[in-house]
Write a protein that holds these residues in place. Sequence first.
Motif, PDB file in Angstrom:
ATOM      1  N   ILE A  15      42.816  51.393  48.473  1.00 14.22           N
ATOM      2  CA  ILE A  15      44.159  50.885  48.169  1.00 14.22           C
ATOM      3  C   ILE A  15      44.419  51.051  46.675  1.00 14.22           C
ATOM      4  O   ILE A  15      43.699  50.478  45.850  1.00 14.22           O
ATOM      5  N   ASN A  16      45.431  51.842  46.328  1.00 14.21           N
ATOM      6  CA  ASN A  16      45.759  52.062  44.915  1.00 14.21           C
ATOM      7  C   ASN A  16      46.317  50.797  44.287  1.00 14.21           C
ATOM      8  O   ASN A  16      47.164  50.123  44.875  1.00 14.21           O
ATOM      9  N   THR A  17      45.850  50.485  43.097  1.00 12.55           N
ATOM     10  CA  THR A  17      46.388  49.356  42.352  1.00 12.55           C
ATOM     11  C   THR A  17      47.769  49.718  41.800  1.00 12.55           C
ATOM     12  O   THR A  17      48.087  50.900  41.616  1.00 12.55           O
ATOM     13  N   THR A  18      48.594  48.694  41.527  1.00 16.59           N
ATOM     14  CA  THR A  18      49.935  48.906  40.972  1.00 16.59           C
ATOM     15  C   THR A  18      50.220  47.853  39.909  1.00 16.59           C
ATOM     16  O   THR A  18      49.527  46.843  39.820  1.00 16.59           O
ATOM     17  N   GLY A  19      51.270  48.070  39.159  1.00 20.81           N
ATOM     18  CA  GLY A  19      51.714  47.097  38.170  1.00 20.81           C
ATOM     19  C   GLY A  19      52.305  45.849  38.799  1.00 20.81           C
ATOM     20  O   GLY A  19      52.496  44.835  38.128  1.00 20.81           O
ATOM     21  N   ASP A  20      52.599  45.895  40.088  1.00 23.62           N
ATOM     22  CA  ASP A  20      53.144  44.739  40.807  1.00 23.62           C
ATOM     23  C   ASP A  20      52.066  43.860  41.429  1.00 23.62           C
ATOM     24  O   ASP A  20      52.378  42.843  42.049  1.00 23.62           O
ATOM     25  N   ASP A  21      50.800  44.242  41.284  1.00 25.03           N
ATOM     26  CA  ASP A  21      49.713  43.451  41.864  1.00 25.03           C
ATOM     27  C   ASP A  21      49.719  42.038  41.302  1.00 25.03           C
ATOM     28  O   ASP A  21      50.043  41.812  40.130  1.00 25.03           O
ATOM     29  N   THR A  22      49.341  41.087  42.149  1.00 27.16           N
ATOM     30  CA  THR A  22      49.259  39.684  41.722  1.00 27.16           C
ATOM     31  C   THR A  22      47.835  39.155  41.774  1.00 27.16           C
ATOM     32  O   THR A  22      47.577  38.040  41.339  1.00 27.16           O
ATOM     33  N   GLN A  23      46.926  39.940  42.333  1.00 30.42           N
ATOM     34  CA  GLN A  23      45.521  39.551  42.368  1.00 30.42           C
ATOM     35  C   GLN A  23      44.643  40.784  42.236  1.00 30.42           C
ATOM     36  O   GLN A  23      45.107  41.905  42.417  1.00 30.42           O
ATOM     37  N   THR A  24      43.388  40.546  41.926  1.00 26.45           N
ATOM     38  CA  THR A  24      42.435  41.639  41.754  1.00 26.45           C
ATOM     39  C   THR A  24      41.467  41.665  42.934  1.00 26.45           C
ATOM     40  O   THR A  24      41.406  40.708  43.710  1.00 26.45           O
ATOM     41  N   SER A  25      40.717  42.747  43.064  1.00 30.17           N
ATOM     42  CA  SER A  25      39.885  42.924  44.254  1.00 30.17           C
ATOM     43  C   SER A  25      38.471  43.386  43.911  1.00 30.17           C
ATOM     44  O   SER A  25      37.927  44.261  44.561  1.00 30.17           O
ATOM     45  N   GLY A  26      37.902  42.779  42.883  1.00 26.68           N
ATOM     46  CA  GLY A  26      36.572  43.212  42.472  1.00 26.68           C
ATOM     47  C   GLY A  26      35.508  42.158  42.647  1.00 26.68           C
ATOM     48  O   GLY A  26      35.787  41.001  42.966  1.00 26.68           O
ATOM     49  N   LEU A  27      34.281  42.578  42.409  1.00 28.64           N
ATOM     50  CA  LEU A  27      33.113  41.708  42.537  1.00 28.64           C
ATOM     51  C   LEU A  27      32.547  41.251  41.203  1.00 28.64           C
ATOM     52  O   LEU A  27      31.561  40.530  41.170  1.00 28.64           O
ATOM     53  N   LEU A  28      33.167  41.687  40.089  1.00 26.87           N
ATOM     54  CA  LEU A  28      32.649  41.359  38.762  1.00 26.87           C
ATOM     55  C   LEU A  28      33.456  40.234  38.117  1.00 26.87           C
ATOM     56  O   LEU A  28      34.686  40.271  38.129  1.00 26.87           O
ATOM     57  N   ASP A  29      32.758  39.266  37.549  1.00 23.08           N
ATOM     58  CA  ASP A  29      33.435  38.221  36.776  1.00 23.08           C
ATOM     59  C   ASP A  29      33.584  38.735  35.347  1.00 23.08           C
ATOM     60  O   ASP A  29      32.644  38.708  34.558  1.00 23.08           O
ATOM     61  N   LEU A  30      34.770  39.229  35.034  1.00 21.67           N
ATOM     62  CA  LEU A  30      35.068  39.749  33.699  1.00 21.67           C
ATOM     63  C   LEU A  30      36.075  38.846  32.987  1.00 21.67           C
ATOM     64  O   LEU A  30      36.877  39.298  32.185  1.00 21.67           O
ATOM     65  N   SER A  31      36.003  37.554  33.283  1.00 25.30           N
ATOM     66  CA  SER A  31      36.932  36.586  32.691  1.00 25.30           C
ATOM     67  C   SER A  31      36.472  36.092  31.320  1.00 25.30           C
ATOM     68  O   SER A  31      37.163  35.300  30.690  1.00 25.30           O
TER      69      SER A  31
END
Length: 118
Positions: A15-31
């Motif tokens: 699934i391609n990411t977009t500028g309209d995304d409201t959430q992320t879909s990864g496994l890494l805590d990069l906060s």
Amino acid sequence: MTGTRISIANTTPTINTTGDDTQTSGLLDLSNNYQVTFKVDAVSGNTAKSFQIYVDNNTSGSANSIHNGSSKFYSIKLEELVLGQTYTVDGFVATPTSFITIRTESEATITIDELTIQ
């Protein structure tokens, strides 16, 4: 890798990411602050083209992310890289569910080793 992108820890790679995304879909805590480290083993092809690192973006457009244009946090022309050198890049602080994408522009080839995200 030649003219391609590789996502690391993306749970929805098709699934391609977009500028309209409201959430992320990864496994890494990069906060929090983090760094991406990699060693350059070889470069070839069109070395005037770039190697790039993105966060929460699996496309070639830097604005295609919840972070918009900030998703591309590193870009360097292959001709500027030193073979055998290890590079450490400060990452863009993102989310607790992020992923990283590494990319080379078309006609650019890079071989990297010892990639770490910490």
